[in-house]
Design an enzyme around this catalytic site. Structure first.
Site, mmCIF file in Angstrom:
data_model
loop_
_atom_site.group_PDB
_atom_site.id
_atom_site.type_symbol
_atom_site.label_atom_id
_atom_site.label_comp_id
_atom_site.label_asym_id
_atom_site.label_seq_id
_atom_site.Cartn_x
_atom_site.Cartn_y
_atom_site.Cartn_z
ATOM 1 N N SER A 1 0.796 -1.243 0.000
ATOM 2 C CA SER A 1 0.000 0.000 0.000
ATOM 3 C C SER A 1 0.817 1.276 0.000
ATOM 4 C CB SER A 1 -0.957 -0.007 1.196
ATOM 5 O OG SER A 1 -2.025 -0.885 0.964
ATOM 6 N N LYS B 1 -0.008 3.746 -2.704
ATOM 7 C CA LYS B 1 -1.070 4.746 -2.585
ATOM 8 C C LYS B 1 -0.513 6.157 -2.433
ATOM 9 C CE LYS B 1 -4.645 1.742 -0.528
ATOM 10 N NZ LYS B 1 -4.034 0.457 -0.258
ATOM 11 N N ASP C 1 -8.519 -14.118 -3.331
ATOM 12 C CA ASP C 1 -8.905 -12.950 -2.527
ATOM 13 C C ASP C 1 -10.263 -12.395 -2.922
ATOM 14 O OD1 ASP C 1 -6.639 -12.871 -0.962
ATOM 15 O OD2 ASP C 1 -5.578 -11.445 -2.224
ATOM 16 N N SER D 1 -6.166 3.175 4.379
ATOM 17 C CA SER D 1 -5.541 2.380 3.309
ATOM 18 C C SER D 1 -6.599 1.638 2.503
ATOM 19 C CB SER D 1 -4.520 1.387 3.892
ATOM 20 O OG SER D 1 -3.630 0.943 2.898
ATOM 21 N N ASN E 1 -8.348 0.228 -0.546
ATOM 22 C CA ASN E 1 -7.985 -0.168 -1.910
ATOM 23 C C ASN E 1 -8.990 0.325 -2.942
ATOM 24 O OD1 ASN E 1 -5.779 -1.495 -0.878
ATOM 25 N ND2 ASN E 1 -6.671 -3.534 -1.022
ATOM 26 N N THR F 1 1.596 3.043 5.623
ATOM 27 C CA THR F 1 1.995 1.655 5.817
ATOM 28 C C THR F 1 1.644 0.844 4.572
ATOM 29 O OG1 THR F 1 -0.147 1.152 6.797
ATOM 30 C CG2 THR F 1 1.637 1.767 8.313
ATOM 31 N N GLY F 2 2.171 -0.361 4.532
ATOM 32 C CA GLY F 2 1.819 -1.312 3.476
ATOM 33 C C GLY F 2 2.151 -2.703 3.953
ATOM 34 N N SER F 3 1.241 -3.639 3.729
ATOM 35 C CA SER F 3 1.482 -4.979 4.244
ATOM 36 C C SER F 3 0.780 -6.032 3.410
ATOM 37 C CB SER F 3 0.998 -5.075 5.698
ATOM 38 O OG SER F 3 1.171 -6.383 6.201
#
Length: 960
Positions: free
Chosen positions: A548, A551, A651, A801, A803, A908-910
């Site tokens: 993320s 973004k 997903d 975050s 999407n 953040t991004g995970s």
């Protein structure tokens, strides 16, 4: 136990485990690397030169070369880091298969009868076909089976053709395989009963003249797949054909053009529920063998529980099947082999059981942990291994009695397989035998080479972060030639080893990256002052998966290109003005322009803005009472691509993987609330928001006694709007909810609007329908509804975050700036924006949210965007949108009681194997810094990655 004590002891415990593990590794792994050999100097110089080229500087490689004669490593480079291996993982699978099954293993396919055969050869009952995972079963093999049955006296079947695929589980695709790969043969679905590798080959031929529809042929002929032909014949010899298979459907759509002088175009295409495809072909072969079937004979699935097979077909031995598997890098063969390992060794034909068997073999090779394998072919980007682990396995192979069998399956440089066209005319030709691996951003080569001195070398070269694939192949070929001429390599003229550059923060940050638990990680870091001084960098140009953090680029470009006060619109039209008597005899139109905040007024609402109820209420206020035409939904502002390229098929039931469209509601989802019933044995209670008939809920979930296992799950049938509640929910569990994406978002919005209008007293004619179409030029505009300003929307997007918001924003950028509402057009706008701020654009951006693993970007790219935004008029809004450490958003629970709390503003991004943190932080002395940290690879726990980031952030905030 004190939590702080545990955290302080964890690194020492991990170090102790590592020491114990190293002690258990065979002695060969501890050989010394030649300090600065000519081989080392040549490869290091080549790698250094790659980092000076804008098109190759992002790649990073793990390399290990082991001399099997001298029993020592002769060269290593980042050999302990984890990399996505692509098809190199097939070596894990095939070596394990030879170890456990043996070269002579054969798959069987059996035919049973369920009933009796009378003296006239009529079977009063069913004919059953049972598969055991034979990946090589062909239509000709089915013909042989049918002929054998006919030879045993069966002339007619007065029943059905039943299929048993129960030897494997019903998971058809590997973990995190990409949905956009599914139409193609290399991503075929898996089943224990399979034929023709579970794909059919479609041949497209040009028509007789320009303007004609192309001609299609499919082999093997079948009724499982439906072909939709949109290919036109054009002048010349060029061919541009697109192949699609809608998710969950057995329709193949071919569109595009083929030149009248063009040669035939072929594509291998896949299908859903491939066992029924087998049954389709089987039925034909039974008929062709002269066995009569009743007109009502059906092909259905079953499970054979008892009986003796009437006839058994055996495949070629594993040693022969593996030649095609490794030489041609066949994904289907590899996956079927992995599930066969699980079925034969663990009693379960699944990916999980198969990888357990591989793990057992790897342990014998000294590879206890520190890797991830989720499939057999390497198609999944969840696979992570090191070059050192690969070499250990190749060394282990040398002592096995099946060594020659395995080596005979490897492509030979310049001769055959996937190496047929490589290394011709070099010292490596006919000398290197190795397994290749290739997919977007990944290229690998592992195997053996005979050196100039006669020594046999085992090697592994795994390259990730590839912007232009030719540079990775050229690196591998260069190393292969160096190995073939070893040890007579010429020392590069004027070569001096590059000195590791140190920075102001090297002494503080380097030890964090050098911790044993970070061995498998590639970490791209850069820290800069706003004046441009680099305080620290490490692998800052490596092209990594950002999750993320992407973004940041999407939202920065949106502010710069659209403005902070930009609003989205949703328009209402009619064929005529709203009638004074309230009866609308023409159509009503709703046109969307990508408003991500369109919502219903219930728990799904996360921001103010336009609601369906607001639109319905306005129409009622205008006196609308009845619509005799259709409700037409115009979503033409965006393209029809519902999911981002590279998003994972598994997903699709989850909120973070939403469906996209220019007219979309509730972030493309519905909400399913659930709670256990009051007593065990009753169905789980559920509620749907919004209350719409657009989706169907099938409730199979049971409430069970307190303390029992919670297996409750919510899944959506692929390609449909049917949502299933399954499993058990203990009576003592609290209620909760899940947001579930829906198909065709515009129709969802239309259905809910129509239901809201009916609730307001507006009726629709019996034949009125909800359709997709464009607003005609002659239509009359009734009203326009506008969203919140972009600054508010981006604030929610970055803090949470989201999407869906990010993807809608990216397509909006394309629509506004390029006249094309697509992700690719939006990405072009983002790269243009980065360039305008002085940043480089040698990175791959495929979506707007970071959900796809096709994205490849460096910490330096992220930092340049952050740095550029500090000079933008939109900086205040951008900075305000970022989560604040210890305060809100996705950083709410991180860095509390540290100098970074209420100081660091970052994104953040995970994802699995990925963690990132980038943003702004102010030092103790008051200086604002820009930083980016992107971590990829395998760690024993995801907290290793976040702890690494938090330690660095604390150091930055503490700087005097």
């Amino acid at each position: 136990m004190n939590h702080l004590f545990v955290r302080r002891m964890l690194p020492w415990l991990l170090l102790l485990l590592l020491v114990l593990q190293v002690a258990a590794v065979p002695a060969f792994a501890q050989g010394e690397t030649t300090p600065v050999s000519s081989l080392s100097a040549n490869v290091e110089k080549y790698l250094s030169d790659l980092q000076k080229n804008q098109e190759s500087m992002g790649l990073y490689a793990g390399i290990a070369v082991y001399d099997l004669t001298d029993k020592k490593y002769v060269y290593t480079h980042n050999e302990k880091r984890n990399y996505i291996p692509a098809s190199n993982i097939k070596l894990f699978t095939t070596i394990s298969a030879l170890d456990r099954l043996g070269p002579g293993y054969q798959w069987k396919t059996e035919v049973y009868i369920d009933g009796k055969v009378n003296p006239g050869g009529i079977l009063q009952g069913n004919l059953l076909l049972k598969g055991y995972g034979d990946p090589s079963l062909s239509p000709e093999d089915l013909q042989e089976l049918a002929t054998a049955i006919k030879a045993q006296g069966i002339k007619q079947v007065n029943g059905d053709l039943l299929l048993d695929e129960s030897y494997f589980d019903d998971t058809r695709l590997g973990t995190s395989w990409m949905w956009d790969d599914e139409p193609y043969g290399y991503s075929a679905q898996l089943s224990a009963l399979a034929v023709h590798k579970n794909f059919a080959t479609v041949t497209t031929k040009p028509g007789l003249k320009t303007g004609d529809t192309a001609k299609l042929k499919i082999e093997p002929a079948n009724t499982t797949l439906t072909l939709t032909n949109k290919v036109k014949t054009v002048d010349g010899s060029d061919t541009v054909i697109t192949v699609e298979r809608p998710r969950g459907k057995n329709e193949i759509i071919l569109s595009g053009t083929i030149g009248v002088k063009s040669s035939d175009y072929q594509e291998d295409v896949t299908m859903e529920d491939p066992a029924l495809f087998v049954g389709d072909v089987w039925k034909q072969k039974v008929t062709e063998a002269g066995i009569e079937l009743k007109p009502k004979t059906e092909v259905k699935k079953t499970i054979v529980k008892t009986g003796v097979p009437l006839h058994t077909h055996l495949s070629k031995p594993l040693s022969e099947v593996m030649v095609e598997l490794n030489k041609e890098s066949d994904n289907f063969y590899a996956e079927m082999l992995l599930k066969t390992l699980g079925a034969t060794q663990k009693g379960q034909g699944s990916f999980e059981a198969g990888t357990e068997v591989v793990a057992d073999v790897l342990k014998r090779a000294g590879i206890e942990s520190g890797y991830a394998q989720v499939d057999g072919s390497g198609l999944s980007r969840f696979d992570l291994i090191t070059a050192e682990q690969m070499v250990k396995l190749l060394v282990f192979l040398q002592d096995q009695d099946y060594r020659e069998v395995l080596e005979a399956t490897l492509p030979i440089a310049g001769v055959d397989g996937t190496l047929k066209s490589r290394l011709k005319g070099t010292a490596a030709e006919k000398n290197v035998i190795a397994k290749t691996g290739s997919m977007g951003g990944v290229n690998s080569l592992s195997g053996f080479v005979t050196a100039k001195n006669g020594h046999k070398l085992a090697f592994s070269i795994i390259v990730n972060g590839i912007y232009k694939s030719k540079y990775a192949r050229e690196l591998q070929d260069f190393i292969a030639i160096q190995l073939a001429t070893y040890p007579e390599n010429l020392f590069p003229a004027g070569y001096t080893p590059e000195q590791l550059q140190t920075y102001q923060l090297s002494g503080l940050i380097d030890p964090i990256l050098d911790k044993p638990e970070a061995d498998g990680l590639t970490t791209g870091i850069i820290v800069k002052t706003l004046g441009g001084e680099v305080l620290y960098e490490h692998d800052a140009d490596s092209l990594l998966t950002p999750a993320s953090n992407l973004k940041l680029l999407t939202t920065a470009a949106a502010f710069n290109q659209l403005g902070t006060e930009y609003t989205f619109k949703t328009e209402l039209y009619g064929d005529t003005p709203i009638a004074q008597n309230g009866v609308q005899n023409g159509n009503m139109y709703v046109k969307g322009y990508g408003d991500p905040t369109l919502h219903t007024e219930d728990a799904l609402q996360v921001q103010d803005g336009v609601s369906i109820e607001q639109i319905a209420a306005w129409l009622k206020e205008q006196g609308l009472k009845r619509v005799n035409g259709n409700l037409v939904l115009d979503e033409s502002y965006f393209d029809q691509q519902r999911l981002g390229l590279g998003w994972a098929w598994d997903d699709e039931s989850y909120y973070y993987n939403p469906t996209l469209g220019a007219l979309a509601l509730n972030r493309g989802t519905v909400m399913v609330e659930y709670e256990p019933a009051k007593k065990a044995g009753d169905r789980v209670k559920w509620n749907l928001l919004p209350k719409t008939s657009y989706v169907q809920i099938i409730n199979e979930a049971q409430t069970v006694e307190a303390g029992q296992e919670n297996t409750f799950a919510i899944q959506r049938n692929r390609g449909t709007n049917t949502i299933r509640l399954t499993g058990n929910l203990p009576v003592d569990q609290e209620g909760d909810y899940e947001r579930v994406p829906v198909e065709e978002p515009a129709k969802y919005a239309g259905a809910v609007l129509k239901e809201a209008l009916v609730k307001e007293g507006v009726s629709f004619a019996p034949k009125s329908s909800i359709t997709i179409g464009n607003v005609p030029v002659s239509a009359v505009k009734w009203n326009e509804f506008t969203s919140l300003p972009l600054r508010d929307i981006v604030n929610y997007l970055n803090k949470r975050s989201d999407n869906f918001y990010a993807e809608m924003l990216l397509k909006t950028l394309g629509g506004v700036k390029k006249g094309e509402g697509s992700a690719s057009a939006g990405a072009e706008v983002v790269q243009d924006d980065i360039a305008s701020m002085g940043g480089n654009t040698n990175f791959d951006m495929i979506d707007g949210s970071g959900l796809t693993r096709y994205n490849l970007i460096s910490a330096r790219h992220i930092a340049s965007a952050l740095e550029g935004m500090t000079k933008s008029g939109a900086f205040a809004a951008f900075d305000e949108s970022l989560p604040i450490a210890g305060v809100d958003g996705t950083l709410k629970n991180r860095l509390k009681e540290t100098p970074a709390e209420n100081n660091l503003h970052g994104k953040t991004g995970s994802m699995t194997g990925v963690n990132s943190l980038s943003g702004y932080i102010t030092t103790k002395s008051g200086e604002k810094l820009v930083f980016s940290i992107i971590v990829n690879g395998y760690a024993i726990d995801s907290e290793v990655m976040t702890d690494l980031q938090d330690e660095i952030a604390t150091i930055l905030a503490s700087m005097e």
